[in-house]
Design a protein around this motif. Structure first.
Motif, PDB file in Angstrom:
ATOM      1  N   MET A   1      12.447   9.585  14.560  1.00  0.00           N
ATOM      2  CA  MET A   1      11.007   9.545  14.854  1.00  0.00           C
ATOM      3  C   MET A   1      10.236  10.396  13.837  1.00  0.00           C
ATOM      4  SD  MET A   1       8.870   8.244  17.024  1.00  0.00           S
ATOM      5  CE  MET A   1       7.162   8.400  17.382  1.00  0.00           C
ATOM      6  N   ALA A   3      11.262  11.289  10.899  1.00  0.00           N
ATOM      7  CA  ALA A   3      11.390  10.660   9.575  1.00  0.00           C
ATOM      8  C   ALA A   3      10.372   9.537   9.422  1.00  0.00           C
ATOM      9  CB  ALA A   3      12.808  10.121   9.396  1.00  0.00           C
ATOM     10  N   LEU A   4      10.179   8.754  10.510  1.00  0.00           N
ATOM     11  CA  LEU A   4       9.228   7.641  10.464  1.00  0.00           C
ATOM     12  C   LEU A   4       7.805   8.159  10.248  1.00  0.00           C
ATOM     13  CD1 LEU A   4       8.759   4.577  10.808  1.00  0.00           C
ATOM     14  CD2 LEU A   4       8.434   4.989  13.227  1.00  0.00           C
ATOM     15  N   VAL A   7       7.447   9.308   6.622  1.00  0.00           N
ATOM     16  CA  VAL A   7       7.376   8.162   5.696  1.00  0.00           C
ATOM     17  C   VAL A   7       6.001   7.502   5.780  1.00  0.00           C
ATOM     18  CG1 VAL A   7       8.250   5.823   5.309  1.00  0.00           C
ATOM     19  CG2 VAL A   7       9.845   7.701   5.565  1.00  0.00           C
ATOM     20  N   VAL A   8       5.496   7.321   7.027  1.00  0.00           N
ATOM     21  CA  VAL A   8       4.179   6.678   7.206  1.00  0.00           C
ATOM     22  C   VAL A   8       3.084   7.546   6.570  1.00  0.00           C
ATOM     23  CG1 VAL A   8       2.447   6.005   8.917  1.00  0.00           C
ATOM     24  CG2 VAL A   8       4.829   5.328   9.222  1.00  0.00           C
ATOM     25  N   THR A  11       3.349   7.332   2.759  1.00  0.00           N
ATOM     26  CA  THR A  11       2.885   6.000   2.320  1.00  0.00           C
ATOM     27  C   THR A  11       1.363   5.931   2.375  1.00  0.00           C
ATOM     28  OG1 THR A  11       4.904   5.095   3.252  1.00  0.00           O
ATOM     29  CG2 THR A  11       3.204   3.517   2.672  1.00  0.00           C
ATOM     30  N   PHE A  14      -0.184   7.790  -0.596  1.00  0.00           N
ATOM     31  CA  PHE A  14      -0.090   6.998  -1.835  1.00  0.00           C
ATOM     32  C   PHE A  14      -1.021   5.785  -1.795  1.00  0.00           C
ATOM     33  CE2 PHE A  14       3.888   9.326  -2.694  1.00  0.00           C
ATOM     34  CZ  PHE A  14       3.641   9.649  -4.011  1.00  0.00           C
ATOM     35  N   ALA A  15      -1.175   5.181  -0.600  1.00  0.00           N
ATOM     36  CA  ALA A  15      -2.064   4.018  -0.490  1.00  0.00           C
ATOM     37  C   ALA A  15      -3.507   4.440  -0.767  1.00  0.00           C
ATOM     38  CB  ALA A  15      -1.932   3.401   0.904  1.00  0.00           C
ATOM     39  N   ARG A  17      -4.494   7.033  -2.538  1.00  0.00           N
ATOM     40  CA  ARG A  17      -4.603   7.352  -3.973  1.00  0.00           C
ATOM     41  C   ARG A  17      -4.745   6.081  -4.804  1.00  0.00           C
ATOM     42  NH1 ARG A  17      -0.180  11.804  -5.607  1.00  0.00           N
ATOM     43  NH2 ARG A  17      -0.786  11.062  -7.658  1.00  0.00           N
ATOM     44  N   THR A  18      -3.965   5.041  -4.423  1.00  0.00           N
ATOM     45  CA  THR A  18      -4.018   3.776  -5.170  1.00  0.00           C
ATOM     46  C   THR A  18      -5.411   3.154  -5.073  1.00  0.00           C
ATOM     47  OG1 THR A  18      -1.720   3.434  -4.551  1.00  0.00           O
ATOM     48  CG2 THR A  18      -2.860   1.540  -5.460  1.00  0.00           C
ATOM     49  N   ARG A  21      -8.010   5.215  -6.991  1.00  0.00           N
ATOM     50  CA  ARG A  21      -7.869   5.031  -8.442  1.00  0.00           C
ATOM     51  C   ARG A  21      -8.409   3.659  -8.879  1.00  0.00           C
ATOM     52  NH1 ARG A  21      -7.793   8.192 -12.824  1.00  0.00           N
ATOM     53  NH2 ARG A  21      -8.303   6.491 -14.173  1.00  0.00           N
ATOM     54  N   ALA A  22      -8.124   2.637  -8.036  1.00  0.00           N
ATOM     55  CA  ALA A  22      -8.603   1.287  -8.359  1.00  0.00           C
ATOM     56  C   ALA A  22     -10.135   1.241  -8.323  1.00  0.00           C
ATOM     57  CB  ALA A  22      -8.016   0.275  -7.374  1.00  0.00           C
ATOM     58  N   TRP A  25     -11.454   2.883 -11.333  1.00  0.00           N
ATOM     59  CA  TRP A  25     -11.231   2.010 -12.483  1.00  0.00           C
ATOM     60  C   TRP A  25     -12.365   0.994 -12.626  1.00  0.00           C
ATOM     61  CZ3 TRP A  25      -6.829  -2.074 -13.219  1.00  0.00           C
ATOM     62  CH2 TRP A  25      -6.691  -2.345 -14.578  1.00  0.00           C
ATOM     63  N   GLU A  31     -11.328   5.195 -21.156  1.00  0.00           N
ATOM     64  CA  GLU A  31     -10.125   6.016 -21.008  1.00  0.00           C
ATOM     65  C   GLU A  31     -10.425   7.399 -21.576  1.00  0.00           C
ATOM     66  OE1 GLU A  31      -6.947   4.377 -19.577  1.00  0.00           O
ATOM     67  OE2 GLU A  31      -6.124   4.221 -21.575  1.00  0.00           O
TER      68      GLU A  31
ATOM     69  N   ARG B 163      -7.251  -0.059 -21.152  1.00  0.00           N
ATOM     70  CA  ARG B 163      -7.225   0.939 -20.073  1.00  0.00           C
ATOM     71  C   ARG B 163      -5.813   1.158 -19.556  1.00  0.00           C
ATOM     72  NH1 ARG B 163     -11.794  -1.079 -16.110  1.00  0.00           N
ATOM     73  NH2 ARG B 163     -11.811  -2.945 -17.383  1.00  0.00           N
ATOM     74  N   GLN B 165      -3.875   3.872 -19.327  1.00  0.00           N
ATOM     75  CA  GLN B 165      -3.579   5.065 -18.513  1.00  0.00           C
ATOM     76  C   GLN B 165      -3.929   4.856 -17.048  1.00  0.00           C
ATOM     77  OE1 GLN B 165      -3.923   8.862 -21.395  1.00  0.00           O
ATOM     78  NE2 GLN B 165      -5.840   7.851 -20.968  1.00  0.00           N
ATOM     79  N   ILE B 170      -2.247   3.479 -11.308  1.00  0.00           N
ATOM     80  CA  ILE B 170      -2.340   2.589 -10.143  1.00  0.00           C
ATOM     81  C   ILE B 170      -0.965   1.982  -9.836  1.00  0.00           C
ATOM     82  CG2 ILE B 170      -3.291   0.379  -9.329  1.00  0.00           C
ATOM     83  CD1 ILE B 170      -5.875   1.124 -10.858  1.00  0.00           C
ATOM     84  N   ASN B 173       1.456   4.605  -8.246  1.00  0.00           N
ATOM     85  CA  ASN B 173       1.173   4.839  -6.826  1.00  0.00           C
ATOM     86  C   ASN B 173       1.590   3.643  -5.987  1.00  0.00           C
ATOM     87  OD1 ASN B 173       0.096   7.446  -6.978  1.00  0.00           O
ATOM     88  ND2 ASN B 173      -1.907   6.671  -7.556  1.00  0.00           N
ATOM     89  N   VAL B 177       4.021   3.166  -2.646  1.00  0.00           N
ATOM     90  CA  VAL B 177       3.518   2.542  -1.405  1.00  0.00           C
ATOM     91  C   VAL B 177       4.513   1.477  -0.948  1.00  0.00           C
ATOM     92  CG1 VAL B 177       1.686   1.091  -0.419  1.00  0.00           C
ATOM     93  CG2 VAL B 177       1.075   3.001  -1.892  1.00  0.00           C
ATOM     94  N   LEU B 187      13.011   2.076   9.269  1.00  0.00           N
ATOM     95  CA  LEU B 187      13.059   3.138  10.286  1.00  0.00           C
ATOM     96  C   LEU B 187      12.458   2.656  11.610  1.00  0.00           C
ATOM     97  CD1 LEU B 187      12.115   6.282   8.174  1.00  0.00           C
ATOM     98  CD2 LEU B 187      14.276   5.886   9.338  1.00  0.00           C
ATOM     99  N   LEU B 191      14.306   2.392  15.182  1.00  0.00           N
ATOM    100  CA  LEU B 191      13.758   3.122  16.332  1.00  0.00           C
ATOM    101  C   LEU B 191      13.562   2.169  17.512  1.00  0.00           C
ATOM    102  CD1 LEU B 191      12.727   6.037  16.958  1.00  0.00           C
ATOM    103  CD2 LEU B 191      10.429   5.170  16.524  1.00  0.00           C
TER     104      LEU B 191
END
Lengths: 111, 210
Positions: A1, A3-4, A7-8, A11, A14-15, A17-18, A21-22, A25, A31, B163, B165, B170, B173, B177, B187, B191
């Motif tokens: 539990m 660990a889940l 991980v969530v 994730t 990172f989602a 951040r993505t 960043r997009a 952009w 640049e 572009r 970099q 992107i 990352n 994800v 997991l 569970l």
């Protein structure tokens, strides 16, 4: 539990951040100039004629010039930050005279 | 200058030999900025400094050779280490799990870790070798996956050549994800199965009805 949940969470971070960043952009086209870049690459990235950048650095344009900026800086006994600063100034000047979208200037007519 | 700037500067100046060496070393498991190298190579193709087919052939060859080294290390070089781990208490179980994973997910695992879940690639090379996964099959799926990965990243670099970099940040990352989503799904599934009450046996139910 546990660990889940971990991980969530990771994730999700990172989602976010993505997506951020997009979005950045889409809003910013330029640049950050880095020491690995060559003059043709910087000119391509900023959509300015290469001869403008060569002129600003006082270098004769070369065909297929693959030298990175750090090597050019060493050759001129300058720091790479100084070279990048000269290029940024040259790009700003060029854009002031020839805004992006306008027809490209002919070589030799640039200020 | 950081390592990325140094490697990209060398790629810009010396081209294909640098691309080959960096990708091969990274495929063995040394963390190097290979996505950035491939995307930058794509932008150099767009600038006319490199040829597309040469970049694809050299980068794919570097990746495949590096993967074979990883596989070989797991299969032949790693026996002593594996034997040592086996002798320890929980080590034997871990090795068994790694081998079972490599055997169960063999082809799909090898193919997907080349281009989609790339952070796991070097690890799967080792476990495939340790599990003595058939080398010809490993090689075939490895080549298919690596060529796909190289073509994908080089073409992205070619199309977004001004572009690189931002694009690499992107993509980096996004890779984590994808890894996170897959791990969360596995997991979550485990569970769910753990929380579900065990089904009574059919025979037992019939006896109870009587």
């Amino acid at each position: 539990m546990a660990a889940l949940v971990l991980v969530v969470l990771a994730t999700g971070i990172f989602a976010v951040r993505t997506v951020r960043r997009a979005m950045f952009w889409r809003a910013h086209h330029d640049e950050v100039i880095r020491p690995w870049m060559s003059i043709p690459y910087v000119a391509h990235s900023y959509r300015v004629p290469p001869h403008v950048l060569y002129q600003a650095l006082g270098i004769t344009p070369q065909p297929h010039d693959r030298r990175p900026l750090n090597q050019i800086a060493r050759g001129q006994n300058r720091s790479v930050d100084e070279v990048i600063s000269v290029l940024n100034d040259a790009i700003s000047r060029e854009r002031a005279y020839h805004p992006p979208g306008a027809p490209p200037p002919e070589p030799g007519r640039s200020p | 200058m950081n390592i990325t700037d140094q490697l990209l500067g060398a790629l810009s100046q010396y081209g294909l030999p640098v691309l080959f060496a960096v990708i091969m070393i990274a495929a063995v498991g040394i963390p190097l900025p290979i996505s950035m190298m491939l995307v930058a190579a794509g932008s150099f193709v767009e600038l006319g400094e490199m040829k597309l087919w040469q970049v694809i052939v050299v980068a794919s060859a570097g990746a495949v050779i590096g993967d074979q080294i990883g596989y070989g290390l797991g299969r032949w070089g790693g026996h002593r280490v594996v034997a040592r781990i086996r002798r320890r208490g929980s080590g034997a179980t871990k090795i068994a799990q790694a081998e079972a994973f490599a055997k169960r997910w063999g082809a799909a695992g090898i193919f997907l870790t080349r281009w989609l879940i790339t952070p796991l690639g070097p690890w799967l090379n080792l476990t495939s070798g340790m599990a003595a996964y058939p080398w010809t099959r490993f090689f075939l799926w490895d080549v298919l996956g690596e060529v796909l990965w190289v073509v994908m990243y080089v073409m992205l670099g070619k199309f977004f050549s001004d572009r690189v970099q931002a694009l690499v940040e992107i993509l980096g990352n996004l890779a984590w994800v994808i890894v996170g989503l897959i791990a969360a799904l596995i997991l979550g599934w485990k569970l769910l199965r753990y929380l579900q009450p065990a089904e009574p046996l059919k025979g037992a139910k019939i006896v109870a009805e009587r």
